[in-house]
Design a protein around this motif. Structure first.
Motif, PDB file in Angstrom:
ATOM      1  N   UNK A 233       0.825  -1.197   0.000  1.00 41.90           N
ATOM      2  CA  UNK A 233       0.000   0.000   0.000  1.00 41.90           C
ATOM      3  C   UNK A 233       0.868   1.259   0.000  1.00 41.90           C
ATOM      4  N   UNK A 234       1.914   1.245   0.800  1.00 49.72           N
ATOM      5  CA  UNK A 234       2.820   2.384   0.865  1.00 49.72           C
ATOM      6  C   UNK A 234       4.030   2.087  -0.005  1.00 49.72           C
ATOM      7  N   UNK A 235       4.289   2.875  -1.072  1.00 52.75           N
ATOM      8  CA  UNK A 235       5.429   2.579  -1.923  1.00 52.75           C
ATOM      9  C   UNK A 235       6.762   2.775  -1.231  1.00 52.75           C
ATOM     10  N   UNK A 236       6.802   3.595  -0.173  1.00 52.77           N
ATOM     11  CA  UNK A 236       8.052   3.823   0.539  1.00 52.77           C
ATOM     12  C   UNK A 236       8.287   2.710   1.548  1.00 52.77           C
ATOM     13  N   UNK A 237       9.534   2.272   1.716  1.00 49.37           N
ATOM     14  CA  UNK A 237       9.812   1.229   2.703  1.00 49.37           C
ATOM     15  C   UNK A 237       9.671   1.767   4.119  1.00 49.37           C
ATOM     16  N   UNK A 238       9.579   0.878   5.054  1.00 49.64           N
ATOM     17  CA  UNK A 238       9.488   1.270   6.458  1.00 49.64           C
ATOM     18  C   UNK A 238      10.823   1.837   6.926  1.00 49.64           C
ATOM     19  N   UNK A 239      10.784   2.510   8.064  1.00 54.18           N
ATOM     20  CA  UNK A 239      12.016   3.111   8.593  1.00 54.18           C
ATOM     21  C   UNK A 239      13.051   2.024   8.881  1.00 54.18           C
ATOM     22  N   UNK A 240      12.594   0.914   9.414  1.00 60.21           N
ATOM     23  CA  UNK A 240      13.518  -0.188   9.718  1.00 60.21           C
ATOM     24  C   UNK A 240      14.165  -0.732   8.456  1.00 60.21           C
ATOM     25  N   UNK A 241      13.335  -0.959   7.403  1.00 58.33           N
ATOM     26  CA  UNK A 241      13.892  -1.472   6.146  1.00 58.33           C
ATOM     27  C   UNK A 241      14.822  -0.453   5.499  1.00 58.33           C
ATOM     28  N   UNK A 242      14.430   0.859   5.588  1.00 53.81           N
ATOM     29  CA  UNK A 242      15.293   1.888   5.007  1.00 53.81           C
ATOM     30  C   UNK A 242      16.638   1.962   5.710  1.00 53.81           C
ATOM     31  N   UNK A 243      16.644   1.856   7.054  1.00 54.70           N
ATOM     32  CA  UNK A 243      17.912   1.874   7.791  1.00 54.70           C
ATOM     33  C   UNK A 243      18.769   0.658   7.443  1.00 54.70           C
TER      34      UNK A 243
END
Length: 311
Positions: A233-243
């Motif tokens: 639903x959200x194209x941006x990854x989560x903060x955890x995945x981004x880190x």
């Protein structure tokens, strides 16, 4: 009429008498030869016994019929192989859950490979717990595919089992013949046959153990992957995945810098030293090239002066 009957009777009785005489002589010869066979237990008899015993079909011939009764094949031997593909939100959590469930079922992880967004594992699960494990594994994520293949290996299993028993009997018989050997030739013959039989026995046992392990432990190929970008639903990854991705990028950059430094140390410094040494020998204090050039120049000047004087 009487003469014809007489001739016919004579033609029938004469060959019959010759036939009975021959049979009687053969029986007499056999009866006379029997005690000699019983008394004769020499090396030739031992070699013939070894060769005749080795010629038996150890996979199901006369020796097999004498060694054991007909097998009970009601207990079927099955090799189960399954595959499962799941979609999970976190690969670390999914891997930890799979490993704990595998240990609880009495199995083990045969192999495991991890990529950026996929996890692949090969599990060995006890056959009696394989079905319940598959049902429980569906709860580790969203099931995408599941398949099971069952192979009946009963014939091969029992065949190997019987061949091992027969080969063990053959080895025991050779060991007994080895004790009864009376000459060096007999000893070498029996030892050769015993070594061959022992090698074949070990190979059969290895094949049987491998097949028995496949029957006892079913194989499950499990693959888990993260959701695709289109399904999120959200194209941006989560903060955890981004880190996590940012940390991996930093580690990759550090790896590149480290390899460059190692390359400079391993290849750069020796290369500079070699070039410096060559320059020192050619143009430095030693100056081999420079000295050679200076020696060559006066000879050229002398030659030019001599040519001018001659003119």
């Amino acid at each position: 009429m009487k003469r014809s009957i007489f001739y016919a009777t004579a033609c029938f009785l004469v060959p019959l008498s010759f036939f009975m005489t021959g049979c009687g002589s053969k029986m007499a010869e056999t009866a006379a030869f029997a005690p000699m066979v019983e008394k004769s237990v020499g090396s030739a008899d031992l070699r013939r016994s070894v060769e005749n015993f080795a010629s038996f079909d150890t996979g199901g011939g006369a020796l097999a019929q004498a060694a054991q009764e007909a097998p009970d094949t009601s207990d079927r031997k099955l090799v189960s192989t399954g595959s499962m593909e799941l979609e999970v939100d976190d690969l670390d959590i999914a891997e930890s859950a799979v490993r704990k469930a595998t240990d609880s079922a009495g199995g083990y992880v045969q192999s495991s490979s991890r990529y950026e967004d996929t996890l692949s594992m090969e599990l060995k699960i006890p056959a009696e717990a394989f079905s319940s494990f598959l049902d429980a594994a569906e709860g580790f994520g969203r099931l995408e595919s599941r398949s099971i293949n069952v192979e009946d290996v009963s014939d091969r299993y029992y065949d190997l089992e019987h061949r091992i028993k027969n080969k063990e009997i053959l080895v025991e018989r050779y060991q007994k013949y080895l004790q009864d050997a009376e000459s060096v030739e007999d000893l070498l013959t029996v030892e050769r046959e015993l070594n061959d039989a022992t090698t074949e026995l070990e190979q059969l046992k290895g094949s049987f153990q491998n097949l028995d392990h496949r029957v006892s432990f079913s194989t499950l190929h499990m693959m888990a992957h993260l959701p695709s970008w289109e399904q999120q639903e959200d194209p941006l990854p989560s903060i955890r995945a981004g880190l996590k991705r940012f940390g991996r990028m930093i580690i990759q950059v550090l790896y590149v810098i480290l390899f460059l430094l190692l390359g400079i140390i391993v290849f750069g410094i020796p290369g500079v030293l070699v070039v410096g040494a060559l320059y020192w020998l050619a143009f430095g204090r030693v100056g081999l090239v420079r000295r050679f050039w200076h020696r060559l120049r006066p000879s050229r000047r002398t030659k030019k002066t001599t040519e001018k004087e001659e003119k």
